[in-house]
Design an enzyme around this catalytic site. Structure first.
Site, PDB file in Angstrom:
ATOM      1  CG  HIS A  64      -1.904   1.115   1.262  1.00  0.00           C
ATOM      2  ND1 HIS A  64      -3.021   1.165   0.454  1.00  0.00           N
ATOM      3  CD2 HIS A  64      -1.937   2.254   1.990  1.00  0.00           C
ATOM      4  CE1 HIS A  64      -3.693   2.274   0.703  1.00  0.00           C
ATOM      5  NE2 HIS A  64      -3.059   2.954   1.628  1.00  0.00           N
TER       6      HIS A  64
ATOM      7  CB  SER B 165      -8.635   2.696  -3.023  1.00  0.00           C
ATOM      8  OG  SER B 165      -7.401   2.265  -2.466  1.00  0.00           O
ATOM      9  CG  HIS B 166     -10.406   4.093   3.104  1.00  0.00           C
ATOM     10  ND1 HIS B 166     -11.012   4.308   4.311  1.00  0.00           N
ATOM     11  CD2 HIS B 166      -9.070   4.116   3.371  1.00  0.00           C
ATOM     12  CE1 HIS B 166     -10.110   4.472   5.252  1.00  0.00           C
ATOM     13  NE2 HIS B 166      -8.922   4.363   4.705  1.00  0.00           N
TER      14      HIS B 166
ATOM     15  CB  SER C  23      -6.149   8.822  15.238  1.00  0.00           C
ATOM     16  OG  SER C  23      -5.951   7.793  16.191  1.00  0.00           O
ATOM     17  CD  GLN C  24      -8.930   8.872   9.044  1.00  0.00           C
ATOM     18  OE1 GLN C  24      -9.329   9.383   8.010  1.00  0.00           O
ATOM     19  NE2 GLN C  24      -7.808   8.181   9.085  1.00  0.00           N
TER      20      GLN C  24
ATOM     21  CD  GLN D 260      -8.106   4.356   8.826  1.00  0.00           C
ATOM     22  OE1 GLN D 260      -9.087   3.786   8.354  1.00  0.00           O
ATOM     23  NE2 GLN D 260      -6.976   4.490   8.161  1.00  0.00           N
TER      24      GLN D 260
ATOM     25  N   GLY E 299      -2.339   9.309  -8.262  1.00  0.00           N
ATOM     26  CA  GLY E 299      -3.302   8.258  -8.003  1.00  0.00           C
ATOM     27  C   GLY E 299      -2.783   7.303  -6.963  1.00  0.00           C
TER      28      GLY E 299
END
Length: 690
Positions: free
Chosen positions: A33, A78-79, A296-297, A225, A506
């Site tokens: 990733h 992407s998620h 954490s976001q 998250q 990207g």
């Protein structure tokens, strides 16, 4: 998750055993990733430069000139795995992450696009995923005040167990005021701003680099998250205020691999010391490993001169955000982490950030096309089945959940592309690809995705400025998958060169497959494209105007919606000639056509249902080929009279108006009433509402 061979290589290189913090850093930063181990060589073949590209791939987002006074920051992410394990939070944090990528460039986010891919809606589980992913995107985007102006929906059995949630964000910044993500000088400080750090999202980058196991929903939930859009809105305003001071030297979003990922990549031009015990936390007893790797976001890291730290703290506090002075840039190219005076990591920064060994996978071509078997159903039944397929049916149920008009720049958001007013010009946006075509012909299918997005822009008279991509594939360890990946990237580059449009950024998302469902996704190199043109609204054709078809139709049924509903097989489309795109773009610019739409999913039938649901159409060729073929490089246009098409290779096929969609075919006449059209096109909405 750190492979044994990697651990052995690291021990040999460092001449010692690694600490648990160091192992965790490598596990995440050397993951697929983060490091692109399987694709870096292929990605280098893509065209990434152009006259308008101010900053290409390699940063949090790309910077592309829109005018002399305005530049675009654009990124795509992407998620996928998190959105299967926890669809609401997974999708919401996908939006939050890509928004912060754009924000980190000092740009104000102005628009989002969301290409989404799910398993069939006949499955209750897929309906659940669909419902909660859309809710997560809508709630987060609406709360932060960034409109979702464009999207795509594809439904296919290969996405059962592994849906894809891709998000594009576009922002604006002055061409000479954007911020980059690499530190500028030793002695400056690193300041963490935003939410407190908890244990959520631990190992998120490594989690995204493997396939989903049967117990993924329970076992992997700690890797997902949890977002807070209200904090994100404050963070947007705070970072923009900090950028306005001109004192932010560099900035990076805390995304994959958390603080370890952001700070090491940010400091890779020099080196850094991080004091993990200074990080503001929301949980007690957190270890250095947890502090450094938690995802954490709503957190950002900025580089400022020592004398400017207090000013940044004041701005953060003005927006009710916490902040911590957590590190400094050093000249020595090392990445050092300290915790209460103890050194818990001390690594060569180049080894951590760029030292992951590349992977060389076997590749194996395949042939998945099958001979065409003509469906025996009546043409009208086939037509209604195609129009009812969720790839073709209306997407109202989704779009009604998004605030598309916030920021007051939206001009036209229906059909082919979104149009936003930016200064005195139009910013035009399109996204997506056709995975069924790409599975059958990876090179040609991906090339056609480029041409189709350019076609969408052409229907509004816009020239493409740049492309971003999200390359979603199954495990590259399968030789067939790696061949798909290689062919898709080559096709992407070939088409981008043909239309002279750079690919500026990207991400790559691999290992999209599910043990639980026994599925591997179809190759899905989803694209985002932005263009520039004059401000135009989509206009419906008037009664009495002529309908014309531009472009040559071939019997391309393989991977079509007709194939999806009947299993008819056939050949997938060859790569289209992009020259016809320029022809239609000129027709739109010159005002010679009232309406233009490109032919894609569902073929001519879907295009007629979209722009001329009441019309009288005569087609002299094979009815199935005329109505359902999905050959690219074709357009349906409405013109006041035939003279508008002088010098253009096209054929008049009908007239707008009447009480129904009347199709005069070879050997029969098919009439589809407005009520029948409405029933077919509202299938997805009825499925999700009831």
């Amino acid at each position: 998750m750190l492979p044994a061979q990697d651990l052995e290589l690291l021990r040999k290189t460092l001449g010692r055993d690694l600490t648990d913090v160091e192992i965790a850093c490598f596990e995440n930063l050397w993951s697929e990733h983060c490091s692109y181990r399987s694709t870096k060589t292929l990605l280098r073949t893509l065209p990434t430069t152009g006259s308008e590209v101010l900053l290409g791939p390699g940063d949090d987002a790309a910077i592309v000139r829109f005018s002399d006074t305005c530049a675009l920051a654009i990124g795509m992410e992407s998620h996928n795995h998190p959105s299967y394990v926890d669809p609401y939070d997974g999708a919401a944090t996908g939006v939050g992450g890509i928004v912060r990528d754009v924000l980190s460039m000092g740009a104000r986010p102005i628009a989002l696009m969301d290409p989404l891919y799910f398993g069939p809606l006949a499955s209750e589980k897929n309906r659940y995923l669909f419902e909660h992913v859309v809710a997560g995107i809508g709630d987060y985007g609406n709360c932060i005040g960034v409109p979702v102006v464009r999207g795509e929906l594809v439904f296919d059995p290969s996405y059962s167990g592994n849906p894809l949630v891709n998000v594009v964000c576009v922002g604006t910044v002055k061409p000479d005021r954007y911020i980059t993500a690499r530190v500028k000088r030793p002695g400056s400080h690193l300041v963490l701003i935003g939410s407190s750090t908890g244990r959520d999202g631990l190992g998120g980058a490594s989690f995204a680099s493997r396939d989903l196991a049967e117990d993924a929903e329970a076992a992997d939930r700690p890797s997902v998250q949890v977002g807070d859009p209200y904090t994100e809105k404050l963070l947007i305003d705070a970072i923009l205020a900090m950028a306005e001071t001109g004192k932010v030297l560099s900035c990076r979003d805390l995304g994959a691999a958390g603080l370890a990922g952001a700070s090491s990549e940010m400091a890779s031009t020099f080196g850094a010391v991080i004091y993990a015990d200074r990080v503001h936390l929301r949980e007690t007893g957190m270890t250095p490993r947890e502090i450094m790797l938690a995802e954490s976001q709503e957190r950002m890291l900025i580089e400022v001169a020592p004398e400017d730290v207090a000013l940044m703290g004041e701005i953060a506090e003005k927006y009710d955000l916490r902040w911590s002075d957590i590190g400094e840039v050093i000249e020595e190219p090392r990445y050092i982490v300290k915790f209460h005076g103890e050194t818990v990591a001390d690594l060569p920064i180049d080894l951590l950030v760029g030292g992951a060994p590349l992977c060389a996978w076997d590749k194996k071509p395949y042939s998945a096309e099958t001979p065409f078997v003509r469906p025996t159903m009546p043409v009208k039944d086939l037509a209604l089945a195609v129009l009812s397929h969720p790839d073709v049916a209306r997407k109202n149920w989704v779009y009604e959940q998004y605030d598309k008009d916030v920021q007051l720049q939206s001009v036209s958001l229906v059909h082919d592309a979104a149009v936003l007013r930016l200064e005195d010009k139009a910013l035009v946006l399109s996204c997506g690809c056709n995975p069924r075509h790409i599975y059958l012909k990876p090179f040609e299918g991906t090339a056609n995705a480029v041409i189709e997005n350019a076609s969408n822009l052409a229907c509004l008279g816009a020239d493409p400025l740049c492309i971003v991509d999200c390359l979603n594939f199954a495990s590259p360890e399968h030789p067939e998958t790696y061949w798909q990946l290689e062919q898709s990237i080559l096709g992407l580059g070939d088409a981008a060169r043909k239309i002279e449009t750079p690919i500026v950024g990207g991400n790559v998302s691999l290992y999209n497959e599910s043990d639980e469902f026994g599925t591997q996704i179809k190759p899905t190199p989803s694209l985002g494209m932005v263009g520039r043109g004059e401000i135009r609204r989509w206009t419906a054709p008037k009664s009495g105007e002529k309908l014309a078809l531009i472009g040559k139709t071939e019997p391309d049924f393989g991977g079509s919606v007709l194939d999806a509903v009947t299993g008819c097989g056939g050949s997938a489309p060859a790569m289209a000639d992009p020259a016809v795109v320029a022809v239609v773009r000129d027709l739109v610019r010159e005002g010679r056509v009232t309406t233009a739409t490109d032919l894609s999913r569902g073929g001519l039938l879907a295009a007629l249902a979209k722009i001329a649901p009441r019309a009288d159409v005569t087609l002299t060729g094979d009815p199935l080929e005329e109505l359902f073929s999905e050959t690219y490089g074709r357009f349906l246009v409405a013109v006041p009279d035939e003279s508008a098409l002088a010098g253009v290779e096209g054929r008049i096929i009908g007239t707008v108006g009447g009480d129904a969609l009347t199709l005069r075919l070879k050997g029969e006449t098919v009439v589809i009433t407005p009520e029948e059209l409405e029933t077919a096109l509202s299938t997805t909405t009825r499925t999700m509402r009831f």
